[in-house]
Design an enzyme around this catalytic site. Structure first.
Site, short mmCIF file in Angstrom:
data_model
loop_
_atom_site.label_atom_id
_atom_site.label_comp_id
_atom_site.label_asym_id
_atom_site.label_seq_id
_atom_site.Cartn_x
_atom_site.Cartn_y
_atom_site.Cartn_z
N HIS A 168 42.73 19.09 32.53
CA HIS A 168 43.80 18.86 33.54
C HIS A 168 44.72 17.64 33.81
O HIS A 168 45.46 17.39 34.59
CB HIS A 168 43.75 19.81 34.84
CG HIS A 168 45.71 20.72 35.03
ND1 HIS A 168 46.75 20.00 34.01
CD2 HIS A 168 45.35 22.30 34.87
CE1 HIS A 168 47.25 20.94 34.30
NE2 HIS A 168 46.52 22.10 35.50
N ASP A 190 49.15 19.12 30.82
CA ASP A 190 49.37 20.01 31.64
C ASP A 190 49.19 21.50 31.24
O ASP A 190 48.48 21.47 29.85
CB ASP A 190 50.80 20.08 32.53
CG ASP A 190 50.42 18.52 33.41
OD1 ASP A 190 49.68 18.48 34.02
OD2 ASP A 190 51.58 17.99 33.38
#
Length: 386
Positions: free
Chosen positions: A359, A363
């Site tokens: 992450h 995203d």
């Protein structure tokens, strides 16, 4: 003259190799080319073959011991070399016993009680072993036997403790590093691969006849992943020293389960390969991994990894990133289920997919877009051939 067997250098960056297990013992005969030991370095494990026919004269490196490349790990030679050495030791030992000062009565008592004369301490003149010395040693020996018996019983009741080999230590270290140094998230979806399985069956007859290669679902998933990485380059990247590095080329890691661990051989420039070439490479590296013949350089430099647990009946799971990569795609087991196609209920074949991504690099939305593209290629499998 004895032949030296040395620790091989499995790659330019190899600094140490470990003897996992010896298949032969000192005194055993071996044929040229016969496996005498297994050695490993990081994730590579391979067999050491005897360079000559003869007898194992001496083992210099014990199991679990790591040594630099080029270190002699054992000697192989003529069997009579070992026999002569053994005879010489026996003669020396016998001479030593004969020189031991002991009274005739004490010698007779020691022999009757199976006491080793060399273990007795003489208190007589000049260190001579007396009858009293033998009598004093008997209860001590019984106490020692009882203690050894207790220790053996205790050992049998204890939990078994098995030393961890070098490969297991490396895997454990890398997995902990992966979880501690990245922000991992896993998303899943299912692909309808009914058309894909039909195409696979149609192509396999030609693939086997013309290329001597059978196409598997893993081959198609690998091709779909490569095409998707080219469409979504953010997934073909890594986070390093606060900077995201994105790669133009796809160096695909294919996780291969081994009896004693895991190896991830890397297919360099996978984006340049046709489906058949990709399938051949996957099979070649998988075989080399199982046979312990991977070179150190063949497990380096991957930009994205594929792992498949379908053979074990697993559907969705959480793959752990292969650091420093930003993504790893997990493939589950296919299963048949009723599906609707144009309002008609029919049988479909479903393939579960699990994507773990970093992450810090991207995203959920772009990661989901990548996974959806993989799904699209699998559901329209003709795209993997063009």
């Amino acid at each position: 003259m004895a032949v030296e067997v040395v620790m091989p250098k499995l790659g330019m960056s190899m600094k140490e190799g470990t003897v996992s297990v010896w298949n032969k013992e000192v005194g055993e005969t071996v044929n040229k080319g016969e496996s005498i030991a297994s050695i490993n370095s990081e994730k590579i494990e391979m067999e050491i073959e005897s360079p000559a026919e003869g007898t194992i004269l001496d083992i210099k490196v014990s199991e679990g011991e790591g040594v630099p490349p080029g270190t002699v790990i054992c000697y192989i030679g003529e069997g009579n070399e070992q026999v002569e050495e053994k005879k010489e030791r026996d003669i020396q030992s016998k001479s030593k016993k004969e020189r031991k000062k002991i009274s005739p009565v004490a010698r007779k008592m020691a022999n009757s009680a199976n006491l080793d004369i060399d273990t007795l301490v003489g208190t007589g003149p000049g260190g001579r072993i007396t009858k009293e010395d033998v009598l004093h040693a008997l209860p001590e020996r019984e106490e020692k036997k009882q203690e050894e018996k207790k220790q053996e019983e205790k050992k049998q009741n204890e939990t078994e403790h098995q030393p961890i080999n070098m490969m297991r230590k490396t895997i454990a270290s890398r997995m902990m590093e992966s979880l501690q140094t990245s922000a991992q998230l896993t998303i899943t979806l299912k692909a309808d691969v009914t058309q894909l399985t039909n195409l696979q069956q149609q192509l396999n007859e030609t693939a086997i006849a013309r290329y001597d290669t059978k196409l598997t679902i893993t081959d198609f998933v690998a091709k779909a992943a490569i095409l998707s990485l080219l469409e979504h380059p953010a997934m073909n990247s890594q986070y390093h020293n606060g900077v995201v590095e994105t790669f133009e080329n796809v160096h695909l890691g294919i996780a291969a389960a081994l009896d004693n661990g895991l190896a991830v051989p890397v297919i360099q420039h996978a984006e340049r390969l046709t489906l058949i070439e990709l399938a051949k490479s996957i099979k070649l590296y998988g075989q080399k991994a199982r046979e312990g013949k991977l070179l150190h350089d063949e497990i380096q430099g991957s930009t994205f990894t594929l792992t498949n647990l379908g053979a074990y009946g697993v559907e969705h799971f959480t793959p752990i990133l292969n650091p420093p990569e930003a993504g790893i795609l997990g493939v589950g087991t296919m299963y048949d289920t009723p599906v609707y196609r144009e309002d008609e209920l029919c049988k479909g074949t479903i393939l579960p997919l699990s994507l773990t991504f970093d992450h810090r690099v991207l995203d959920g939305a772009p990661a989901s877009a990548f996974l959806s593209t993989v799904k699209a290629h699998l559901e329209e499998p003709i795209s993997t051939l063009l």
